[in-house]
Scaffold this active site. Sequence first.
Site, PDB file in Angstrom:
ATOM      1  CG  ASN A   1      -0.310   0.946   2.449  1.00  0.00           C
ATOM      2  OD1 ASN A   1      -0.391   1.807   2.488  1.00  0.00           O
ATOM      3  ND2 ASN A   1       0.163  -0.089   3.470  1.00  0.00           N
TER       4      ASN A   1
ATOM      5  CG  PHE B   1      -0.707   9.025   7.214  1.00  0.00           C
ATOM      6  CD1 PHE B   1      -0.654   7.646   7.356  1.00  0.00           C
ATOM      7  CD2 PHE B   1       0.283   9.845   7.895  1.00  0.00           C
ATOM      8  CE1 PHE B   1       0.545   7.053   8.281  1.00  0.00           C
ATOM      9  CE2 PHE B   1       1.197   9.353   8.835  1.00  0.00           C
ATOM     10  CZ  PHE B   1       1.297   7.928   8.927  1.00  0.00           C
TER      11      PHE B   1
ATOM     12  CB  SER C   1       3.613   5.634   7.505  1.00  0.00           C
ATOM     13  OG  SER C   1       3.091   5.662   5.920  1.00  0.00           O
TER      14      SER C   1
ATOM     15  CG  ASN D   1       2.918   4.585   1.617  1.00  0.00           C
ATOM     16  OD1 ASN D   1       3.823   4.305   0.845  1.00  0.00           O
ATOM     17  ND2 ASN D   1       2.381   3.832   2.546  1.00  0.00           N
ATOM     18  CB  THR D   2       4.028  10.482   5.132  1.00  0.00           C
ATOM     19  OG1 THR D   2       2.636  10.120   5.244  1.00  0.00           O
ATOM     20  CG2 THR D   2       4.075  11.989   5.662  1.00  0.00           C
TER      21      THR D   2
ATOM     22  CE  LYS E   1       2.270  -0.096  12.992  1.00  0.00           C
ATOM     23  NZ  LYS E   1       0.852  -0.231  12.418  1.00  0.00           N
TER      24      LYS E   1
ATOM     25  CG  ASN F   1       4.103   1.025   9.559  1.00  0.00           C
ATOM     26  OD1 ASN F   1       3.487   0.681   8.668  1.00  0.00           O
ATOM     27  ND2 ASN F   1       3.771   2.159  10.155  1.00  0.00           N
TER      28      ASN F   1
HETATM   29  C1  LIG Z   1      -3.646  -1.159   3.547  1.00  0.00           C
HETATM   30  C2  LIG Z   1      -2.871  -0.752   4.848  1.00  0.00           C
HETATM   31  C3  LIG Z   1      -3.019   0.444   5.424  1.00  0.00           C
HETATM   32  C4  LIG Z   1      -2.028   0.820   6.684  1.00  0.00           C
HETATM   33  N1  LIG Z   1      -2.277   1.889   7.246  1.00  0.00           N
HETATM   34  C5  LIG Z   1      -1.460   2.190   8.228  1.00  0.00           C
HETATM   35  C6  LIG Z   1      -1.714   3.234   9.093  1.00  0.00           C
HETATM   36  O1  LIG Z   1      -2.591   3.994   8.761  1.00  0.00           O
HETATM   37  N2  LIG Z   1      -1.043   3.320  10.149  1.00  0.00           N
HETATM   38  C7  LIG Z   1      -0.178   2.523  10.528  1.00  0.00           C
HETATM   39  O2  LIG Z   1       0.401   2.724  11.681  1.00  0.00           O
HETATM   40  N3  LIG Z   1      -0.112   1.275   9.860  1.00  0.00           N
HETATM   41  C8  LIG Z   1      -0.864   1.057   8.699  1.00  0.00           C
HETATM   42  N4  LIG Z   1      -0.730  -0.045   8.264  1.00  0.00           N
HETATM   43  C9  LIG Z   1       0.410  -1.176   8.786  1.00  0.00           C
HETATM   44  C10 LIG Z   1      -0.523  -2.334   9.634  1.00  0.00           C
HETATM   45  O3  LIG Z   1      -0.766  -1.618  10.737  1.00  0.00           O
HETATM   46  C11 LIG Z   1       0.550  -3.214  10.172  1.00  0.00           C
HETATM   47  O4  LIG Z   1       1.567  -2.488  10.796  1.00  0.00           O
HETATM   48  C12 LIG Z   1       1.417  -3.757   8.937  1.00  0.00           C
HETATM   49  O5  LIG Z   1       0.494  -3.914   7.899  1.00  0.00           O
HETATM   50  C13 LIG Z   1       2.017  -5.319   9.027  1.00  0.00           C
HETATM   51  O6  LIG Z   1       0.889  -6.269   9.714  1.00  0.00           O
HETATM   52  P1  LIG Z   1       0.232  -7.228   8.593  1.00  0.00           P
HETATM   53  O7  LIG Z   1       1.286  -7.769   8.079  1.00  0.00           O
HETATM   54  O8  LIG Z   1      -0.637  -7.917   9.661  1.00  0.00           O
HETATM   55  O9  LIG Z   1      -0.643  -6.351   7.667  1.00  0.00           O
HETATM   56  C14 LIG Z   1      -1.413  -0.185   6.978  1.00  0.00           C
HETATM   57  C15 LIG Z   1      -1.196  -1.572   6.331  1.00  0.00           C
HETATM   58  C16 LIG Z   1      -1.976  -1.728   5.270  1.00  0.00           C
HETATM   59  C17 LIG Z   1      -1.924  -3.209   4.618  1.00  0.00           C
END
Ligand SMILES: Cc1cc2nc3c(=O)[nH]c(=O)nc-3n(C[C@H](O)[C@H](O)[C@H](O)COP(=O)(O)O)c2cc1C
Length: 362
Positions: free
Chosen positions: A111, A115, A173, A175-176, A215, A244
Amino acid sequence: MIDPFKRLARKGLFLFDPETAHGMSIAALKSGLVPACQITPDPRLRQTVAGLTFENPLGMAAGYDKNAEVPEALLRLGFGFTEIGTVTPKPQSGNPRPRIFRLVEDEAVINRLGFNNEGHEAAFERLSVLTGKGIVGVNIGANKDSEDRIADYVAGIRRFYSVARYFTANISSPNTPGLRDLQARESLAALLSAVLAARDELAERSGRKIPVFLKIAPDLTEEGMDDIAAEALAHPLDGLIVSNTTLSREGLKDQRQAKETGGLSGVPLFEKSTAVLARMRKRVGAALPIIGVGGVSSAETALEKIRAGADLVQLYSCMVYEGPGLPGNIVRGLSELLDREKAGSIRELRDSRVDYWAARKV
Ligand SMILES: Cc1cc2nc3c(=O)[nH]c(=O)nc-3n(C[C@H](O)[C@H](O)[C@H](O)COP(=O)(O)O)c2cc1C
């Protein structure tokens, strides 16, 4: 083996692009169409971490419910806690679409949302009318065009202090642009000082101390991990969330989608995020709480995070593949694993494989 109903539901959702499917799943949760999960409470899964009592150690990770639309519906799926956000002070639209990609063969997601969220006020209004007692954390971040990013985090603490059960300062993140630079030692020290001073002031005033977690990314050097551990211990921080998404694309089958820019999550993140978790556990010692996240797909992988040093565990991506029954299955599966291990609590198993994971080359 996935059951036929799940296969059909997944096939249906997978006809849509990932962001549309995500919106449909939020709408289904809001409508009450998704059945609640029946779990018999297991006292061995209950524990107090950072002053909060969690019925079970599994949480919904940030990013799914960015705008606090469905926290209680998520808790009804069996999660012991859920985290809304990331929220930024002002609403922002994020990056252009498409910006979420499924790597089906890899059970992964990339992704680059950036934000996208409706801002503090919209999330605050939804959280302020919640009636349930479940644990809902608030994940805070900074606007892309912010001139003072640290001030955005402080604004998050102030805005949500009356409704958050815990905070997560998300500085990881990818992406910022520039956000991850807040992990560098001097910036991190300044961020933690400001955020925790605001928290301490509000704790004093309200008589309630809301825990703050930090985080972090999985893409850190050994020195980077040393710096974060040192700052985490030098400030009254309540815990770490590891991790993350990653910028790495190692070992992916879907080479076409792998070229997409953004953070990778899901099954291929498991090893890396678990190794970083164990390395951070070794650095911060036994007392600081850690939430392990990255590639959790089953009770076994959830327990492996705990063995690698996590007190609590979160997931997101694997629910895209496994559906809303996943949290209940993991929580029930954890009870079965405790039976098998003859363990009286999950805490007994924490850290039992820290050395193995910390030594793991990833
Ligand atoms: C579509 C998407 C959007 C995410 N948005 C955020 C976010 O806004 N803030 C954040 O701290 N982590 C965000 N994450 C990261 C997840 O909270 C997590 O740390 C990461 O995906 C690893 O866990 P997973 O493998 O179970 O997905 C996002 C992940 C995905 C897939």
